[in-house]
Design an enzyme around this catalytic site. Structure first.
Site, PDB file in Angstrom:
ATOM      1  N   ASP A 152      10.261  22.779  12.324  1.00  0.00           N
ATOM      2  CA  ASP A 152      11.147  22.038  11.423  1.00  0.00           C
ATOM      3  C   ASP A 152      10.892  22.366   9.959  1.00  0.00           C
ATOM      4  O   ASP A 152      11.053  21.516   9.078  1.00  0.00           O
ATOM      5  CB  ASP A 152      11.016  20.517  11.666  1.00  0.00           C
ATOM      6  CG  ASP A 152      11.228  20.168  13.124  1.00  0.00           C
ATOM      7  OD1 ASP A 152      12.106  20.797  13.751  1.00  0.00           O
ATOM      8  OD2 ASP A 152      10.527  19.279  13.637  1.00  0.00           O
ATOM      9  N   LYS A 156      13.852  26.799   9.268  1.00  0.00           N
ATOM     10  CA  LYS A 156      14.152  28.166   9.704  1.00  0.00           C
ATOM     11  C   LYS A 156      15.652  28.391   9.824  1.00  0.00           C
ATOM     12  O   LYS A 156      16.174  29.428   9.422  1.00  0.00           O
ATOM     13  CB  LYS A 156      13.508  28.437  11.085  1.00  0.00           C
ATOM     14  CG  LYS A 156      12.009  28.363  11.080  1.00  0.00           C
ATOM     15  CD  LYS A 156      11.430  28.493  12.480  1.00  0.00           C
ATOM     16  CE  LYS A 156      11.688  27.301  13.375  1.00  0.00           C
ATOM     17  NZ  LYS A 156      10.967  26.077  13.002  1.00  0.00           N
ATOM     18  N   HIS A 186      17.632  23.121  15.009  1.00  0.00           N
ATOM     19  CA  HIS A 186      17.806  23.694  13.679  1.00  0.00           C
ATOM     20  C   HIS A 186      19.068  23.126  13.048  1.00  0.00           C
ATOM     21  O   HIS A 186      20.155  23.244  13.612  1.00  0.00           O
ATOM     22  CB  HIS A 186      17.926  25.227  13.763  1.00  0.00           C
ATOM     23  CG  HIS A 186      16.743  25.882  14.397  1.00  0.00           C
ATOM     24  ND1 HIS A 186      16.688  27.217  14.677  1.00  0.00           N
ATOM     25  CD2 HIS A 186      15.555  25.376  14.818  1.00  0.00           C
ATOM     26  CE1 HIS A 186      15.532  27.512  15.236  1.00  0.00           C
ATOM     27  NE2 HIS A 186      14.825  26.406  15.340  1.00  0.00           N
ATOM     28  N   ASN A 234      10.507  26.972  17.187  1.00  0.00           N
ATOM     29  CA  ASN A 234       9.192  26.335  17.191  1.00  0.00           C
ATOM     30  C   ASN A 234       8.372  26.961  16.031  1.00  0.00           C
ATOM     31  O   ASN A 234       8.973  27.325  15.045  1.00  0.00           O
ATOM     32  CB  ASN A 234       8.540  26.446  18.579  1.00  0.00           C
ATOM     33  CG  ASN A 234       9.560  26.464  19.722  1.00  0.00           C
ATOM     34  OD1 ASN A 234       9.659  27.427  20.457  1.00  0.00           O
ATOM     35  ND2 ASN A 234      10.357  25.432  19.817  1.00  0.00           N
ATOM     36  N   VAL A 237      15.401  16.591  15.355  1.00  0.00           N
ATOM     37  CA  VAL A 237      16.804  16.821  15.722  1.00  0.00           C
ATOM     38  C   VAL A 237      16.994  16.794  17.231  1.00  0.00           C
ATOM     39  O   VAL A 237      18.041  16.421  17.740  1.00  0.00           O
ATOM     40  CB  VAL A 237      17.287  18.210  15.213  1.00  0.00           C
ATOM     41  CG1 VAL A 237      18.786  18.362  15.317  1.00  0.00           C
ATOM     42  CG2 VAL A 237      16.808  18.491  13.811  1.00  0.00           C
TER      43      VAL A 237
HETATM   44  P1  GDP Z   1      14.048  24.260  11.699  1.00  0.00           P
HETATM   45  O1  GDP Z   1      13.782  23.699  13.053  1.00  0.00           O
HETATM   46  O2  GDP Z   1      12.878  25.028  11.155  1.00  0.00           O
HETATM   47  O3  GDP Z   1      15.323  25.047  11.609  1.00  0.00           O
HETATM   48  O4  GDP Z   1      14.209  23.001  10.722  1.00  0.00           O
HETATM   49  P2  GDP Z   1      15.072  21.675  11.020  1.00  0.00           P
HETATM   50  O5  GDP Z   1      16.510  22.010  10.847  1.00  0.00           O
HETATM   51  O6  GDP Z   1      14.644  21.042  12.292  1.00  0.00           O
HETATM   52  O7  GDP Z   1      14.534  20.719   9.877  1.00  0.00           O
HETATM   53  C1  GDP Z   1      14.684  21.004   8.529  1.00  0.00           C
HETATM   54  C2  GDP Z   1      15.545  19.905   7.881  1.00  0.00           C
HETATM   55  O8  GDP Z   1      15.413  19.971   6.483  1.00  0.00           O
HETATM   56  C3  GDP Z   1      17.041  20.053   8.149  1.00  0.00           C
HETATM   57  O9  GDP Z   1      17.608  18.773   8.241  1.00  0.00           O
HETATM   58  C4  GDP Z   1      17.566  20.789   6.916  1.00  0.00           C
HETATM   59  O10 GDP Z   1      18.913  20.484   6.625  1.00  0.00           O
HETATM   60  C5  GDP Z   1      16.655  20.226   5.860  1.00  0.00           C
HETATM   61  N1  GDP Z   1      16.349  21.161   4.758  1.00  0.00           N
HETATM   62  C6  GDP Z   1      16.092  22.481   4.843  1.00  0.00           C
HETATM   63  N2  GDP Z   1      15.756  22.972   3.631  1.00  0.00           N
HETATM   64  C7  GDP Z   1      15.794  21.926   2.771  1.00  0.00           C
HETATM   65  C8  GDP Z   1      15.489  21.793   1.384  1.00  0.00           C
HETATM   66  O11 GDP Z   1      15.133  22.727   0.697  1.00  0.00           O
HETATM   67  N3  GDP Z   1      15.639  20.528   0.850  1.00  0.00           N
HETATM   68  C9  GDP Z   1      16.027  19.445   1.590  1.00  0.00           C
HETATM   69  N4  GDP Z   1      16.126  18.268   0.987  1.00  0.00           N
HETATM   70  N5  GDP Z   1      16.319  19.548   2.896  1.00  0.00           N
HETATM   71  C10 GDP Z   1      16.175  20.774   3.484  1.00  0.00           C
HETATM   72  P1  IMO Z   2      11.998  23.907  15.880  1.00  0.00           P
HETATM   73  O1  IMO Z   2      12.523  25.251  16.326  1.00  0.00           O
HETATM   74  C1  IMO Z   2       9.049  20.709  16.156  1.00  0.00           C
HETATM   75  C2  IMO Z   2       6.792  20.410  19.920  1.00  0.00           C
HETATM   76  C3  IMO Z   2       7.133  19.147  20.683  1.00  0.00           C
HETATM   77  C4  IMO Z   2       5.808  18.901  21.397  1.00  0.00           C
HETATM   78  C5  IMO Z   2       5.340  20.320  21.734  1.00  0.00           C
HETATM   79  C6  IMO Z   2       5.664  20.774  23.155  1.00  0.00           C
HETATM   80  O2  IMO Z   2      13.047  22.893  15.642  1.00  0.00           O
HETATM   81  O3  IMO Z   2      11.047  24.054  14.743  1.00  0.00           O
HETATM   82  P2  IMO Z   2       7.939  21.463  24.383  1.00  0.00           P
HETATM   83  O4  IMO Z   2       9.172  20.647  24.654  1.00  0.00           O
HETATM   84  O5  IMO Z   2       8.206  22.714  23.624  1.00  0.00           O
HETATM   85  O6  IMO Z   2       7.120  21.713  25.609  1.00  0.00           O
HETATM   86  O7  IMO Z   2       7.029  20.488  23.451  1.00  0.00           O
HETATM   87  O8  IMO Z   2       5.994  21.177  20.812  1.00  0.00           O
HETATM   88  N1  IMO Z   2       7.970  21.223  19.536  1.00  0.00           N
HETATM   89  C7  IMO Z   2       8.536  21.210  18.329  1.00  0.00           C
HETATM   90  N2  IMO Z   2       8.265  20.465  17.228  1.00  0.00           N
HETATM   91  N3  IMO Z   2      10.021  21.642  16.109  1.00  0.00           N
HETATM   92  C8  IMO Z   2      10.276  22.408  17.182  1.00  0.00           C
HETATM   93  O9  IMO Z   2      11.181  23.404  17.166  1.00  0.00           O
HETATM   94  C9  IMO Z   2       9.548  22.194  18.368  1.00  0.00           C
HETATM   95  N4  IMO Z   2       9.552  22.759  19.603  1.00  0.00           N
HETATM   96  C10 IMO Z   2       8.590  22.163  20.295  1.00  0.00           C
HETATM   97  O10 IMO Z   2       7.451  18.100  19.805  1.00  0.00           O
HETATM   98  O11 IMO Z   2       4.876  18.343  20.515  1.00  0.00           O
HETATM   99 MG    MG Z   3      13.747  21.858  14.045  1.00  0.00          MG
END
Ligand code: GDP
Ligand code: IMO
Ligand code: MG
Length: 435
Positions: free
Chosen positions: A42, A45, A70, A234, A309
Site C-alpha cells: 500500500d 504502487k 491498488h 504486495n 482496499v
Molecule cells: P498500492 O497497493 O501500493 O497500489 O497502494 P494502495 O492503492 O493500496 O494505497 C495507497 C493509497 O494512497 C491510495 O488510496 C492512493 O490513492 C493514495 N495515494 C497514493 N499516493 C498518494 C499521495 O502522494 N498522497 C496522498 N494523499 N494519497 C496518495
Molecule cells: P498491495 O499490492 C498490504 C498482507 C496481508 C497479510 C499477509 C498475508 O495492495 O500492496 P495473503 O492474503 O497475501 O496471504 O496475506 O500479507 N498483504 C498485504 N498488505 N498490501 C498488500 O498488497 C498485501 N498483500 C498481502 O494483509 O498480512
Molecule cells: Mg494496496
C-alpha cells in the site's frame, strides 16, 4: 568466457599467446521497468504505475493475486484494482497476468495457476485453525493466495493450460485436489460438479486471451522497441523469502519474482523503482518496529485514510523506517525511489525517521530474520523538523517547503538512492517529478 582483469596478460587463461577476443553477445532486447513496494504494501504502487503507463505499451503482473489492492485516481474518479494491473486504464496498454481468479485487452499466461473458490475457503479455514490452535492467525486477505501457492509447490495445482487442454483430465485432477482438501478440512463444502460447470464455461470466455507466456514475453522483449512495465503486488517485507516470515504473503514480491513470474532473463530488467510511503503502514499481524500505537499513529491513519482496499481493515501506522528501505534496496537494487504521501506529514511539528536498530544495546548492521528478535529491536530515530504547511499544491521540488526538501534529501542520503517522484496527493497530477 571469463571476464579479464586488467592485470592479467591476454591469453594467459587459455595458455595461448593470441589476444582474447570478446565473444559476440546476443542482443538483450527491450528492458522492462519494474515498480516494487519497499515496505509492507500500500505504498502507492498503483498510482506510480498509472503515471508510467501513460506512455507504456504493456503492463504485467508477475506475482500475487487478488490479495493486492491498488487505488488509482484519475479525473476525480477512483479505481480499485486487485488482480488486473492498474495500467489497464490506459486504452493503449496490453495487460499481462500470471495468477488468475476471475475472468479488454488482457493476456493471460497459460502457466498461470488458477485460484479456485475452495482455495479461498481453505484460506479462511486455515486462519480459523491458526487462531484456535496457536492463539493467533496471520491476518491474510482470505483470497486463497496461501493455499494456491502451496498447491503449486506441492505440484497439485492446476493451471490455465490444463483448463484449456483436455477438460476430462482437468476434471479428474480438479476432483482429486478437491478431495484432498476435503480430507484435510472435513467441514469444507465443495460443490464439485457445479464448480466444474462454471469452469467449463470460463474456457470459452478466456481462451482468446490465453498465450504461451514465455513466448509472448520473448516476442515483446525482442520485437520492435516497446515500453513494458511490471507492476509489483504486495511488497518487499511481505516477500515469502525475505519478508517478515511467517507474517508474509506466499509469493516473491522482490525483484527476482519478475524473472521467475514472467519467465524472462535478468538482463532484461531495466529500471527498478522502489515505492516508499513517507511513513510506514502495515495491514494484518506481524512485527512493526516503528509502529506508533498512540495519537501519532492515529493521526497518520486518519489523515492518510489508511484503510485496506482489499479487506477494509484499518492499517497500522508508524514513522518511516529507513532500516527497512535499505534492506529492501539490498534485495531489489532500486535505481530510483518514488516517495508517496508526503502531504500526510504536513501537520507534524517534528518528524521522526528510524535509522538503525539496537538489540541488547548493540546496533545491528542487518535486518533481523527472526520475528521474536524483530519484535524486540529498539529503533534509533533521527528527529527532523516538520514544515507545518500544505504541500498538496506543489508541482515542483522548489515549491516544497525547505524542511520537506530536507526530509527528501535525508532519505536519499541515508538509502543512497535518488528520489525521482514525490507524491503530494491522490491525483495523477499531484506527483512531482525530479528528473
Ligand atoms: P498500492 O497497493 O501500493 O497500489 O497502494 P494502495 O492503492 O493500496 O494505497 C495507497 C493509497 O494512497 C491510495 O488510496 C492512493 O490513492 C493514495 N495515494 C497514493 N499516493 C498518494 C499521495 O502522494 N498522497 C496522498 N494523499 N494519497 C496518495
Ligand atoms: P498491495 O499490492 C498490504 C498482507 C496481508 C497479510 C499477509 C498475508 O495492495 O500492496 P495473503 O492474503 O497475501 O496471504 O496475506 O500479507 N498483504 C498485504 N498488505 N498490501 C498488500 O498488497 C498485501 N498483500 C498481502 O494483509 O498480512
Ligand atoms: Mg494496496
Amino acid at each position: 568466457m571469463s571476464e579479464r582483469g586488467s592485470q592479467e596478460p591476454a591469453g594467459a587463461a587459455n595458455g595461448s599467446d593470441s589476444p582474447t577476443k570478446q565473444a559476440p553477445r546476443p542482443p538483450v532486447g527491450n528492458r522492462v521497468t519494474v515498480v516494487l513496494g519497499a515496505q509492507w504494501g500500500d505504498e502507492g504502487k498503483g498510482k506510480v504505475v498509472d503515471l508510467l503507463a501513460q506512455d507504456a505499451d504493456m503492463v504485467c503482473r508477475c506475482q500475487g493475486g487478488n490479495n493486492a489492492g491498488h487505488t488509482v485516481v484519475v479525473d476525480s474518479v477512483e479505481y480499485d484494482f486487485h488482480l488486473l494491473p492498474s495500467g489497464i486504464i490506459n486504452p493503449k496498454v496490453t495487460a499481462f497476468i500470471v495468477v488468475v481468479k476471475r475472468l479488454g485487452k488482457l493476456i493471460i499466461s497459460d502457466r498461470a495457476h488458477i485460484v479456485f473458490d475452495f482455495h479461498q475457503a481453505v484460506d479462511g479455514v486455515q486462519e480459523q485453525q491458526r487462531q484456535e490452535q496457536a492463539g493467533k492467525n496471520l491476518g491474510t486477505t482470505k483470497k486463497g493466495i496461501g493455499p494456491v501457492y502451496s498447491a503449486k509447490a506441492a505440484r497439485s495445482g492446476l493451471r490455465i493450460c490444463d483448463l484449456l487442454a483436455d477438460f476430462t483430465q482437468f476434471s479428474e485432477r480438479y476432483k482429486a485436489l478437491a478431495q484432498q482438501y476435503k480430507g484435510m478440512y472435513p467441514t469444507l463444502e465443495i460443490d464439485i460438479e457445479g464448480e466444474l460447470i462454471k469452469l467449463k464455461n470460463y474456457v470459452e470466455r478466456i481462451k482468446h486471451m490465453v498465450r504461451d507466456g514465455v513466448h509472448y514475453m520473448y516476442e515483446a522483449l525482442h520485437g520492435p522497441p516497446k515500453k513494458i512495465l511490471v507492476e509489483g503486488a504486495n511488497a518487499a517485507l511481505l516477500d515469502i523469502d525475505f519478508g517478515t516470515y511467517p507474517f508474509v504473503t506466499s509469493s516473491n514480491c522482490t525483484v527476482g519474482g519478475v524473472c521467475t513470474g514472467l519467465g524472462m532473463p535478468p538482463q532484461n530488467v531495466g529500471e527498478v523503482y522502489g515505492v516508499v510511503k513517507a511513513y510506514t503502514t502495515r495491514v494484518g499481524i506481524g512485527a512493526f518496529p516503528s509502529e506508533q500505537s498512540n495519537e501519532i499513529g492515529e493521526l497518520l491513519q486518519t489523515r492518510g485514510k489508511e484503510v485496506g482496499v482489499t479487506t477494509g481493515r484499518k492499517r497500522r501506522c508508524g514513522w518511516l523506517d529507513l532500516v527497512l528501505i535499505k534492506y529492501a534496496h539490498m534485495i531489489n537494487g532500486f535505481t530510483a525511489l518514488a516517495l508517496t504521501k508526503l502531504d500526510i506529514l504536513d501537520v507534524f511539528a517534528e518528524i521522526k525517521v528510524g535509522v538503525s536498530y539496537k538489540v541488547d544495546n548493540q546496533t545491528i548492521p542487518y535486518f533481523p530474520a527472526n520475528q521474536e528478535v524483530l519484535q524486540h529491536v529498539e529503533v534509533q530515530y533521527e528527529t527532523l523538523p516538520g514544515w507545518n504547511s500544505d504541500t498538496s499544491a506543489a508541482r515542483s521540488f522548489e515549491e516544497l517547503p525547505e524542511n520537506a526538501q530536507k526530509y527528501v534529501h535525508f532519505i536519499e542520503g541515508h538509502v543512497g538512492v535518488p528520489v525521482k517522484w514525490i507524491g503530494v496527493g491522490k491525483s495523477r497530477e499531484s506527483m512531482i517529478q525530479l528528473f
